[in-house]
Design a protein around this motif. Sequence first.
Motif, PDB file in Angstrom:
ATOM      1  N   ALA A  36       0.833  -1.206   0.000  1.00  0.00           N
ATOM      2  CA  ALA A  36       0.000   0.000   0.000  1.00  0.00           C
ATOM      3  C   ALA A  36       0.866   1.254   0.000  1.00  0.00           C
ATOM      4  O   ALA A  36       0.595   2.218  -0.726  1.00  0.00           O
ATOM      5  CB  ALA A  36      -0.931  -0.015   1.206  1.00  0.00           C
ATOM      6  N   ILE A 332     -11.090   0.244  -0.829  1.00  0.00           N
ATOM      7  CA  ILE A 332      -9.965   1.165  -0.987  1.00  0.00           C
ATOM      8  C   ILE A 332     -10.511   2.503  -1.489  1.00  0.00           C
ATOM      9  O   ILE A 332     -11.162   2.557  -2.543  1.00  0.00           O
ATOM     10  CB  ILE A 332      -8.933   0.626  -1.994  1.00  0.00           C
ATOM     11  CG1 ILE A 332      -8.462  -0.771  -1.601  1.00  0.00           C
ATOM     12  CG2 ILE A 332      -7.756   1.585  -2.118  1.00  0.00           C
ATOM     13  CD1 ILE A 332      -7.845  -1.556  -2.735  1.00  0.00           C
ATOM     14  N   ILE A 344      -4.051  -1.831  -6.960  1.00  0.00           N
ATOM     15  CA  ILE A 344      -3.879  -2.179  -5.556  1.00  0.00           C
ATOM     16  C   ILE A 344      -4.954  -3.170  -5.128  1.00  0.00           C
ATOM     17  O   ILE A 344      -4.730  -4.020  -4.253  1.00  0.00           O
ATOM     18  CB  ILE A 344      -3.885  -0.906  -4.665  1.00  0.00           C
ATOM     19  CG1 ILE A 344      -3.539  -1.252  -3.202  1.00  0.00           C
ATOM     20  CG2 ILE A 344      -5.201  -0.173  -4.731  1.00  0.00           C
ATOM     21  CD1 ILE A 344      -2.172  -1.804  -2.974  1.00  0.00           C
TER      22      ILE A 344
END
Length: 354
Positions: A36, A332, A344
Amino acid sequence: MKRIIASLILLLTSIGFSQNIDNSIDSKIKTARKQAKKFLRKQRVPGMSISISQKDELIWSEGFGHAKRKPKVKINPNKTLFRIASISKSITAVTLAKLLDDNIINLDESIYTYLPDFPKKTYDFTVRELGGHLAGVRHYKGSEYSLNKKMQITEGLDLFKNDPLLFEPSTQFFYNSFGYVLLSAIMQKASKIGFNTLVNNSILKPLQMTNTLLDASDINIPNKTHFYRGKHILSNSVANEYKVAAGGFLSTSEDLIKIGQEIISPQFISKASLSQLITSQKLKSGNNTGYGIGFSVEYTKNNTPKYYHTGGGVGASTILLIYPKEAIVICILTNKSGVETHKIGKTLESIFVE
């Protein structure tokens, strides 16, 4: 004595098994945190919030970067409000499912059953086709994407209601947001309740999503992040009231986890209505579109179901991922336009979904 020894062995074994599970999750979180941070740097994202649940329990929830750069305010995944952009369509879809349960709307009825005054098109189309991006309604043109004029839903219809359909319904899949503006007009007309009140009473309150609300353009909302188009450049102002159903909600990553959990284990909508949202629609050719109503429908590398929605708005890039077989939800949220959140998302899927 033998029973006591056997019980002790069983107890120690279970403790060891539990510790192995905890160590496994800790290891995954450590790897995910590293990825991340790398993603944040590479994409030059001012702030990001990540929340993940498994079997209805949060296993990781963390903020990265800043909600505001001047003065600096850190991200709190339980409090920081992001524009969730098109994840709003998922909230709209779950609200629609509640209307199905209450026999207020029929997905296969013509939209003119509910809005008889909507300008007639060459082809009729249904509520289901509208929710599945099959109706042929057009998408934004030019600056419509970032209009900074506060409008009600019915006023927003004026932007596109006189335009012809792009194609015969159900012959193509064409993702658009105006279709959800029209869908919200239908929902509030059929229920005789304003759309925002309808969503709040039907879904947000029951799911205790206390940090999910309309992105009102003329109100100072506490805990709302700033919105960026570069790491240091603020986005222009935008008014999202009329398109709240398509992309106008604010929320936290922890709040949105609750929508995912409702999809995995429905408590407030029926399984029958849920299946309408998470079953891929088909074109007249028989081909699957990969989209139900408010959710994309795919499969993981392990061939287990995966439901999700991405979002891109002014100062916002988002993704919500739901894995019912594994009972995992990943959310996210970022406060910058044009971020490749699907990347991601795939990274976290590879770490947490086995």
